[in-house]
Design a protein around this motif. Structure first.
Motif, PDB file in Angstrom:
ATOM      1  N   MET A  71       0.534  -1.264  -0.511  1.00  8.83           N
ATOM      2  CA  MET A  71      -0.193  -0.062   0.147  1.00  8.83           C
ATOM      3  C   MET A  71       1.420   1.609   0.113  1.00  8.83           C
ATOM      4  SD  MET A  71      -3.098   0.940   0.485  1.00  8.83           S
ATOM      5  CE  MET A  71      -4.077   2.372   0.967  1.00  8.83           C
ATOM      6  N   ILE A  72       0.236   2.494  -0.920  1.00  8.96           N
ATOM      7  CA  ILE A  72       1.901   3.053  -1.242  1.00  8.96           C
ATOM      8  C   ILE A  72       0.631   4.924  -0.352  1.00  8.96           C
ATOM      9  CG2 ILE A  72       2.532   5.572  -2.540  1.00  8.96           C
ATOM     10  CD1 ILE A  72       3.685   2.487  -2.586  1.00  8.96           C
ATOM     11  N   GLY A  73      -0.774   4.771  -0.634  1.00  9.23           N
ATOM     12  CA  GLY A  73      -1.913   5.452   0.365  1.00  9.23           C
ATOM     13  C   GLY A  73      -2.652   5.518  -0.486  1.00  9.23           C
ATOM     14  N   HIS A  74      -3.937   5.770  -0.232  1.00 11.57           N
ATOM     15  CA  HIS A  74      -5.557   6.039  -1.058  1.00 11.57           C
ATOM     16  C   HIS A  74      -5.611   5.016  -1.402  1.00 11.57           C
ATOM     17  CE1 HIS A  74      -8.222   8.426  -1.917  1.00 11.57           C
ATOM     18  NE2 HIS A  74      -8.157   8.560  -3.199  1.00 11.57           N
ATOM     19  N   ALA A  75      -5.276   5.386  -2.948  1.00 13.42           N
ATOM     20  CA  ALA A  75      -5.841   4.163  -4.101  1.00 13.42           C
ATOM     21  C   ALA A  75      -4.298   3.669  -4.801  1.00 13.42           C
ATOM     22  CB  ALA A  75      -6.755   4.644  -5.122  1.00 13.42           C
ATOM     23  N   SER A  76      -3.108   4.258  -4.969  1.00  6.83           N
ATOM     24  CA  SER A  76      -2.257   4.255  -4.552  1.00  6.83           C
ATOM     25  C   SER A  76      -0.904   2.892  -4.778  1.00  6.83           C
ATOM     26  CB  SER A  76      -0.951   5.251  -5.005  1.00  6.83           C
ATOM     27  OG  SER A  76      -1.192   6.128  -5.028  1.00  6.83           O
ATOM     28  N   ILE A  77      -1.339   1.985  -5.649  1.00  9.08           N
ATOM     29  CA  ILE A  77      -0.182   0.180  -4.566  1.00  9.08           C
ATOM     30  C   ILE A  77       0.928  -0.323  -5.175  1.00  9.08           C
ATOM     31  CG2 ILE A  77      -1.429  -2.463  -5.258  1.00  9.08           C
ATOM     32  CD1 ILE A  77      -2.392  -1.268  -2.848  1.00  9.08           C
ATOM     33  N   LEU A  78       1.295  -0.436  -4.897  1.00  8.05           N
ATOM     34  CA  LEU A  78       2.482  -1.237  -5.796  1.00  8.05           C
ATOM     35  C   LEU A  78       2.093  -2.728  -5.866  1.00  8.05           C
ATOM     36  CD1 LEU A  78       5.453  -1.561  -6.946  1.00  8.05           C
ATOM     37  CD2 LEU A  78       6.450  -1.898  -4.526  1.00  8.05           C
ATOM     38  N   LEU A  79       2.326  -3.011  -6.948  1.00 12.48           N
ATOM     39  CA  LEU A  79       2.210  -4.745  -7.012  1.00 12.48           C
ATOM     40  C   LEU A  79       3.138  -5.281  -7.455  1.00 12.48           C
ATOM     41  CD1 LEU A  79      -0.018  -7.168  -7.973  1.00 12.48           C
ATOM     42  CD2 LEU A  79      -0.359  -6.500 -10.153  1.00 12.48           C
ATOM     43  N   GLN A  80       3.706  -6.275  -7.262  1.00 12.42           N
ATOM     44  CA  GLN A  80       5.027  -7.026  -7.603  1.00 12.42           C
ATOM     45  C   GLN A  80       4.691  -8.836  -8.207  1.00 12.42           C
ATOM     46  OE1 GLN A  80       6.982  -5.571  -4.311  1.00 12.42           O
ATOM     47  NE2 GLN A  80       9.269  -5.710  -5.820  1.00 12.42           N
ATOM     48  N   ILE A  81       4.816  -9.169  -8.757  1.00 16.70           N
ATOM     49  CA  ILE A  81       4.090 -10.528  -9.744  1.00 16.70           C
ATOM     50  C   ILE A  81       5.253 -10.805 -10.714  1.00 16.70           C
ATOM     51  CG2 ILE A  81       2.660  -9.222 -11.340  1.00 16.70           C
ATOM     52  CD1 ILE A  81       0.294 -11.200 -10.559  1.00 16.70           C
ATOM     53  N   GLU A  82       5.751 -12.223 -10.027  1.00 18.94           N
ATOM     54  CA  GLU A  82       6.548 -12.802 -10.920  1.00 18.94           C
ATOM     55  C   GLU A  82       7.315 -12.161 -11.913  1.00 18.94           C
ATOM     56  OE1 GLU A  82       4.683 -16.363 -12.583  1.00 18.94           O
ATOM     57  OE2 GLU A  82       3.053 -15.951 -11.607  1.00 18.94           O
ATOM     58  N   GLY A  83       8.771 -11.119 -10.910  1.00 17.11           N
ATOM     59  CA  GLY A  83       9.202 -10.519 -11.304  1.00 17.11           C
ATOM     60  C   GLY A  83       9.142  -9.321 -11.608  1.00 17.11           C
ATOM     61  N   TYR A  84       7.663  -8.784 -12.320  1.00 15.44           N
ATOM     62  CA  TYR A  84       7.259  -7.386 -12.816  1.00 15.44           C
ATOM     63  C   TYR A  84       6.909  -6.604 -11.414  1.00 15.44           C
ATOM     64  CZ  TYR A  84       7.092  -9.631 -17.287  1.00 15.44           C
ATOM     65  OH  TYR A  84       7.529 -10.122 -18.459  1.00 15.44           O
ATOM     66  N   ASN A  85       7.404  -5.193 -11.276  1.00 14.12           N
ATOM     67  CA  ASN A  85       7.043  -4.250 -10.547  1.00 14.12           C
ATOM     68  C   ASN A  85       5.932  -3.563 -11.130  1.00 14.12           C
ATOM     69  OD1 ASN A  85       9.387  -5.013  -9.096  1.00 14.12           O
ATOM     70  ND2 ASN A  85      10.545  -3.923  -9.915  1.00 14.12           N
ATOM     71  N   ILE A  86       4.769  -3.236 -11.145  1.00 14.22           N
ATOM     72  CA  ILE A  86       3.056  -2.703 -11.504  1.00 14.22           C
ATOM     73  C   ILE A  86       2.452  -1.847 -10.370  1.00 14.22           C
ATOM     74  CG2 ILE A  86       1.229  -2.144 -12.660  1.00 14.22           C
ATOM     75  CD1 ILE A  86       1.550  -5.211 -13.609  1.00 14.22           C
ATOM     76  N   ILE A 284      -8.643  -0.586   0.315  1.00 10.14           N
ATOM     77  CA  ILE A 284      -7.746   0.956   0.514  1.00 10.14           C
ATOM     78  C   ILE A 284      -9.082   2.184  -0.209  1.00 10.14           C
ATOM     79  CG2 ILE A 284      -6.114  -0.080  -0.817  1.00 10.14           C
ATOM     80  CD1 ILE A 284      -7.168   1.094  -4.238  1.00 10.14           C
ATOM     81  N   HIS A 285      -8.418   3.652  -0.829  1.00 11.73           N
ATOM     82  CA  HIS A 285      -8.902   4.377  -0.755  1.00 11.73           C
ATOM     83  C   HIS A 285      -9.504   5.125   0.630  1.00 11.73           C
ATOM     84  CE1 HIS A 285     -11.924   7.540  -3.600  1.00 11.73           C
ATOM     85  NE2 HIS A 285     -11.182   7.328  -4.314  1.00 11.73           N
ATOM     86  N   TRP A 286      -8.749   5.119   1.194  1.00 16.68           N
ATOM     87  CA  TRP A 286      -9.260   5.881   2.870  1.00 16.68           C
ATOM     88  C   TRP A 286      -7.973   6.028   3.267  1.00 16.68           C
ATOM     89  CZ3 TRP A 286      -7.354   4.434   7.871  1.00 16.68           C
ATOM     90  CH2 TRP A 286      -6.944   2.771   7.299  1.00 16.68           C
ATOM     91  N   GLY A 287      -8.795   6.947   4.613  1.00 13.15           N
ATOM     92  CA  GLY A 287      -7.002   7.956   5.141  1.00 13.15           C
ATOM     93  C   GLY A 287      -6.225   8.140   5.003  1.00 13.15           C
ATOM     94  N   THR A 288      -6.134   8.736   3.507  1.00 15.95           N
ATOM     95  CA  THR A 288      -5.495   9.673   3.341  1.00 15.95           C
ATOM     96  C   THR A 288      -5.440  11.178   2.411  1.00 15.95           C
ATOM     97  OG1 THR A 288      -3.786   7.641   2.564  1.00 15.95           O
ATOM     98  CG2 THR A 288      -3.092   9.715   1.485  1.00 15.95           C
ATOM     99  N   PHE A 289      -6.735  11.357   1.708  1.00 16.62           N
ATOM    100  CA  PHE A 289      -7.205  12.471   1.036  1.00 16.62           C
ATOM    101  C   PHE A 289      -8.582  12.088   1.519  1.00 16.62           C
ATOM    102  CE2 PHE A 289      -3.661  11.454  -2.063  1.00 16.62           C
ATOM    103  CZ  PHE A 289      -3.301  12.339  -1.775  1.00 16.62           C
TER     104      PHE A 289
END
Length: 349
Positions: A71-86, A284-289
């Motif tokens: 979790m980055i914050g609000h609706a921002s997410i880092l997805l790491q999946i089988e060697g990829y970063n999204i 997600i989408h809570w507690g940041t903005f």
């Protein structure tokens, strides 16, 4: 108003000029001037005050062999999946809005410092609202990593205008599938929402959620959505028999009379979780903005009550704080709260 972003054939959700939701059961109640004033009044009279900012931050590894959601914050997410970063809907800016110095202010820092991001391969942008499409952040990401962008129809015009004509952007229609390096399948899934960057471009670009599939995992990101009649969520398990995780909005829903057709609430978030058939849900989408009038941590407390009502374990639907990380089979949350008063640890059952 003449279409600003996209031209294409008429479909069940595009009338030649603007996009619409798939079901007639879900009519978006747009904010007219009176509703806008009421919404702003409710929000300001219930302003978030006295919040302790989060200071625990994650430092992801450069690559992950399996599946990891941070979790980055609000609706921002880092997805790491089988060697990829999204990254999904990345926002690192201290404020959101058309003018950076008067937009809604961030109440806690991002869960991953920008300087500690792993190499970013792709960015998914669900729609063009300022809390999801933050040009300042996207410009930084493009300059540093030159990732591939995936976004619904029409949003490429905004990105290329404000960032670079040289960007690699794949625009997608609902249910369309594209591949990243012939390894990951990206599916754009419908959402019940709307789009606009200004006064004269309402619904001129499409919105949606994403399902990211690898040979081993399927991860679903709802994007901003209301519950509508639930059809689009029930259709997911018909197409994806195994969904490892669903990342679902749980905040920015009050006052309900105004925002019901814009964002789901925690009760509807649980319905989405059950409808789509995911093994795990992350909130997600809570507690940041602050974008609505509910108290900053109300979505968390309400969610736990709804889970109890449905006889579900609190570990099945975890409200994510910035810096927290989830992995399959463990449900281990890495970051710990600095202040117990703002903990989202579940109540003892």
């Amino acid at each position: 108003m003449k279409q600003k972003y996209y031209t294409g054939p008429i479909t069940d959700h595009f009338n030649g000029n603007s996009f619409n939701n798939l079901t007639t059961a879900e009519k978006i109640k747009y904010l007219n001037s009176f509703d806008g004033i009421k919404w702003y009044f409710h929000m300001m009279t219930n302003a978030w005050t006295g919040l302790t900012p989060q200071v625990v931050q994650a430092h992801p590894r450069e690559r992950e062999k399996e599946l990891k959601v941070t979790m980055i914050g609000h609706a921002s997410i880092l997805l790491q999946i089988e060697g990829y970063n999204i990254l999904v809907d990345p926002v690192w800016s201290p404020r959101i809005g058309p003018v950076f110095f008067i937009g809604k202010k961030r109440v806690n820092p991002p869960g991953v410092p920008f300087s500690h991001l792993p190499p970013i391969d792709a960015v998914l942008i669900t729609h063009n609202h300022y809390d999801h499409m933050d040009i300042r952040t996207l410009r930084r990401l493009y300059k540093k990593y030159h990732p591939v962008f995936f976004t619904p129809l029409g949003n490429d015009i905004v990105l290329k205008k404000h960032i670079s004509n040289k960007m690699t952007i794949h625009t997608m229609d609902w249910f369309e599938e594209l591949f990243l390096d012939h390894q990951l399948k990206i599916t754009l899934w419908p959402a019940y929402h709307w789009s606009a960057r200004g006064i004269y471009d309402r619904n001129h670009a499409l919105w949606g959620g994403f399902i990211v599939s690898s040979p081993q995992y399927n991860a679903y990101f709802t994007g901003d959505t209301s519950y509508g009649d639930g059809t689009i969520f029930k259709q997911i398990k018909e197409r994806f028999s195994s969904l490892d995780v669903a990342v679902i909005n749980i905040g920015a829903y009050a006052p309900r009379a105004i925002l019901k057709s814009h964002h789901n609430d925690p009760e509807e978030a649980v319905n989405i979780f059950l409808d789509c058939g995911a093994k795990q849900a992350l909130g997600i989408h809570w507690g940041t903005f602050q974008l609505s009038s509910e108290e900053a941590y109300e979505p968390v407390h309400t969610l736990y009550g709804v889970l109890r009502d449905h006889l579900l374990s609190v570990n099945q639907f975890i409200p994510m704080r910035p810096g927290q990380t989830w992995r399959p089979r463990s449900s281990v949350i890495v970051a710990k709260p600095v202040d117990p008063a703002i903990s989202n640890e579940p109540p003892k059952e």
